[in-house]
Design a protein around this motif. Structure first.
Motif, PDB file in Angstrom:
ATOM      1  N   THR A  36      37.759  44.042  38.902  1.00 56.65           N
ATOM      2  CA  THR A  36      39.193  43.714  38.892  1.00 56.65           C
ATOM      3  C   THR A  36      39.768  43.897  37.503  1.00 56.65           C
ATOM      4  N   ARG A  37      39.047  43.426  36.482  1.00 52.56           N
ATOM      5  CA  ARG A  37      39.551  43.530  35.112  1.00 52.56           C
ATOM      6  C   ARG A  37      39.678  44.977  34.670  1.00 52.56           C
ATOM      7  N   GLN A  38      38.737  45.824  35.036  1.00 59.03           N
ATOM      8  CA  GLN A  38      38.837  47.240  34.673  1.00 59.03           C
ATOM      9  C   GLN A  38      40.023  47.898  35.361  1.00 59.03           C
ATOM     10  N   ILE A  39      40.251  47.571  36.611  1.00 56.71           N
ATOM     11  CA  ILE A  39      41.410  48.113  37.338  1.00 56.71           C
ATOM     12  C   ILE A  39      42.701  47.638  36.676  1.00 56.71           C
ATOM     13  N   GLY A  57      49.421  40.458  39.344  1.00 54.85           N
ATOM     14  CA  GLY A  57      49.823  41.705  39.998  1.00 54.85           C
ATOM     15  C   GLY A  57      48.626  42.504  40.477  1.00 54.85           C
ATOM     16  N   THR A  58      47.576  42.556  39.662  1.00 58.23           N
ATOM     17  CA  THR A  58      46.363  43.282  40.042  1.00 58.23           C
ATOM     18  C   THR A  58      45.724  42.667  41.279  1.00 58.23           C
ATOM     19  N   VAL A  59      45.566  41.353  41.271  1.00 61.94           N
ATOM     20  CA  VAL A  59      44.937  40.661  42.389  1.00 61.94           C
ATOM     21  C   VAL A  59      45.757  40.845  43.668  1.00 61.94           C
ATOM     22  N   ARG A  60      47.059  40.800  43.554  1.00 63.29           N
ATOM     23  CA  ARG A  60      47.920  40.970  44.720  1.00 63.29           C
ATOM     24  C   ARG A  60      47.770  42.374  45.324  1.00 63.29           C
ATOM     25  N   VAL A  61      47.768  43.390  44.474  1.00 60.76           N
ATOM     26  CA  VAL A  61      47.650  44.770  44.972  1.00 60.76           C
ATOM     27  C   VAL A  61      46.273  45.000  45.578  1.00 60.76           C
ATOM     28  N   LEU A  62      45.219  44.533  44.922  1.00 70.05           N
ATOM     29  CA  LEU A  62      43.873  44.720  45.454  1.00 70.05           C
ATOM     30  C   LEU A  62      43.707  43.993  46.789  1.00 70.05           C
ATOM     31  N   GLY A  63      44.283  42.808  46.898  1.00 72.43           N
ATOM     32  CA  GLY A  63      44.219  42.088  48.171  1.00 72.43           C
ATOM     33  C   GLY A  63      44.913  42.843  49.285  1.00 72.43           C
ATOM     34  N   ARG A  64      46.046  43.458  48.961  1.00 68.57           N
ATOM     35  CA  ARG A  64      46.761  44.245  49.973  1.00 68.57           C
ATOM     36  C   ARG A  64      45.947  45.466  50.395  1.00 68.57           C
ATOM     37  N   LEU A  65      45.338  46.161  49.421  1.00 66.72           N
ATOM     38  CA  LEU A  65      44.545  47.343  49.751  1.00 66.72           C
ATOM     39  C   LEU A  65      43.294  46.976  50.545  1.00 66.72           C
ATOM     40  N   GLU A  66      42.738  45.804  50.247  1.00 64.02           N
ATOM     41  CA  GLU A  66      41.598  45.330  51.029  1.00 64.02           C
ATOM     42  C   GLU A  66      42.042  44.981  52.450  1.00 64.02           C
ATOM     43  N   GLU A  67      43.141  44.304  52.571  1.00 60.22           N
ATOM     44  CA  GLU A  67      43.636  43.905  53.888  1.00 60.22           C
ATOM     45  C   GLU A  67      43.958  45.111  54.756  1.00 60.22           C
ATOM     46  N   ARG A  68      44.437  46.182  54.144  1.00 59.47           N
ATOM     47  CA  ARG A  68      44.794  47.391  54.900  1.00 59.47           C
ATOM     48  C   ARG A  68      43.606  48.329  55.085  1.00 59.47           C
ATOM     49  N   GLY A  69      42.440  47.941  54.595  1.00 59.85           N
ATOM     50  CA  GLY A  69      41.219  48.663  54.922  1.00 59.85           C
ATOM     51  C   GLY A  69      40.850  49.794  53.995  1.00 59.85           C
ATOM     52  N   PHE A  70      41.463  49.863  52.796  1.00 59.46           N
ATOM     53  CA  PHE A  70      41.152  50.954  51.869  1.00 59.46           C
ATOM     54  C   PHE A  70      40.046  50.586  50.876  1.00 59.46           C
ATOM     55  N   LEU A  71      39.847  49.310  50.634  1.00 60.86           N
ATOM     56  CA  LEU A  71      38.865  48.836  49.662  1.00 60.86           C
ATOM     57  C   LEU A  71      37.991  47.754  50.275  1.00 60.86           C
ATOM     58  N   VAL A  72      36.795  47.623  49.700  1.00 62.49           N
ATOM     59  CA  VAL A  72      35.944  46.473  50.011  1.00 62.49           C
ATOM     60  C   VAL A  72      35.450  45.902  48.689  1.00 62.49           C
ATOM     61  N   HIS A  83      34.590  32.954  36.961  1.00 59.72           N
ATOM     62  CA  HIS A  83      35.499  34.027  36.571  1.00 59.72           C
ATOM     63  C   HIS A  83      36.564  34.294  37.630  1.00 59.72           C
ATOM     64  N   GLY A  84      36.505  33.603  38.740  1.00 57.91           N
ATOM     65  CA  GLY A  84      37.540  33.733  39.760  1.00 57.91           C
ATOM     66  C   GLY A  84      37.676  35.151  40.278  1.00 57.91           C
ATOM     67  N   SER A  85      38.912  35.541  40.603  1.00 59.25           N
ATOM     68  CA  SER A  85      39.158  36.855  41.194  1.00 59.25           C
ATOM     69  C   SER A  85      38.861  37.992  40.225  1.00 59.25           C
ATOM     70  N   SER A  86      38.906  37.713  38.905  1.00 60.67           N
ATOM     71  CA  SER A  86      38.615  38.765  37.933  1.00 60.67           C
ATOM     72  C   SER A  86      37.152  39.186  37.979  1.00 60.67           C
ATOM     73  N   GLY A  87      36.284  38.386  38.616  1.00 61.15           N
ATOM     74  CA  GLY A  87      34.876  38.724  38.723  1.00 61.15           C
ATOM     75  C   GLY A  87      34.533  39.617  39.888  1.00 61.15           C
ATOM     76  N   ASN A  88      35.510  39.973  40.695  1.00 60.72           N
ATOM     77  CA  ASN A  88      35.238  40.829  41.852  1.00 60.72           C
ATOM     78  C   ASN A  88      34.950  42.263  41.422  1.00 60.72           C
TER      79      ASN A  88
END
Length: 283
Positions: A36-39, A57-72, A83-88
């Motif tokens: 997440t931090r690199q993105i 903003g990063t976490v929100r966009v990544l969550g949307r892309l995951e929800e729509r099936g583009f990322l895991v 580290h929370g969401s930044s550790g993903n």
């Protein structure tokens, strides 16, 4: 089969993506894994009032892309829960990878599995150096003309005995300023490889150098840059390379992770670590 992806289906998926979304997916494809931090550093480094706002903003966009099936996201995290969401750590889903291949007209497909810890750690280390190079270019420290990751940076060649061999750097990098270009094959060592294994890899580089293939194609042979975790490791590797009579020590540079970007920055002068590398007028 890729034939089932009609232009209508491709367009339907593209309607779900912004220009930044698509660039983000392409970066994850190039580097295979990104945290997440690199993105955030690649795509959310400007335009936000604070780092916290960029993180949200990063976490929100990544969550949307995951929800729509583009990322895991990988089950394994960096730094644990604290580290929370930044550790993903993120990779493309089958759908995300398939979409990018469909856009290129590439029918091949990958099999997606959860990578092991050594692969993940090394891949993220390589990606972090790539991110740092992108950031340096964005800060106008140099122009980043090429940045190829695996497998695009690999080189196939024929050994002296006639059999096929592969040279598999972690990165191929070309940086430039107004005067010169620097070409480099980059190897990221996390300090886990035994020195004989590293020297065997150096011997493959020497074999490739001796073919003349790269010189014929590029006009020069790139520097071979080993990036290691510490100055102590760097000193040990330099000593091992210089002490191996089968190697040409001037082909190789060794630097710590901390100094890697500086090592890959174009320089007008020469140094004791100067390898055989591109130094030409750059338009």
């Amino acid at each position: 089969m890729i034939s089932s992806w009609t232009p209508y289906k491709i367009e339907m998926y593209l309607q779900l993506l912004t220009v930044r979304d698509l660039a983000l997916l392409q970066d994850i494809e190039q580097f295979r894994l990104l945290s997440t931090r690199q993105i955030q550093r690649l795509h959310f480094g400007v335009g936000h009032a604070t780092i916290s706002a960029a993180t949200r903003g990063t976490v929100r966009v990544l969550g949307r892309l995951e929800e729509r099936g583009f990322l895991v996201r990988l089950k394994r995290r960096i730094g644990g829960i604290k580290h929370g969401s930044s550790g993903n750590v993120w990779q493309l889903s089958a759908t995300g990878e398939r979409l990018l291949r469909a856009l290129r007209g590439d029918g091949a497909r990958r099999r997606f599995v959860e990578p092991g810890a050594p692969f993940t750690d090394h891949t993220l280390e390589v990606a972090d150096l790539a991110v740092r190079l992108r950031e340096a270019a964005r800060d106008r420290r140099f122009d980043l003309l090429e940045l190829d990751a695996e497998p695009e940076c690999w080189r196939g060649f024929t050994a002296s005995h006639g059999g096929p061999l592969w040279l598999k750097p972690d990165l191929y990098v070309v940086t430039a300023n107004a005067v010169v270009e620097e070409h480099a094959f980059v190897e990221v060592d996390r300090g886990t490889e035994h020195m004989p294994a590293i020297l065997r890899k150096c011997a493959v580089y020497l074999r490739y150098f001796q073919t003349g293939n790269e010189q014929h194609r590029q006009g020069v042979f790139p520097a071979i840059v080993w990036v290691v975790p510490s100055e102590q490791r760097a000193a040990k590797l330099r000593t091992s390379i210089r002490g191996d009579p089968a190697l040409t020590a001037t082909l190789f540079r060794v630097t710590s992770t901390q100094n890697a970007v500086a090592m890959l920055t174009p320089r007008d002068g020469s140094s004791d670590e100067q390898p055989v590398t591109e130094r030409t007028n750059h338009p």
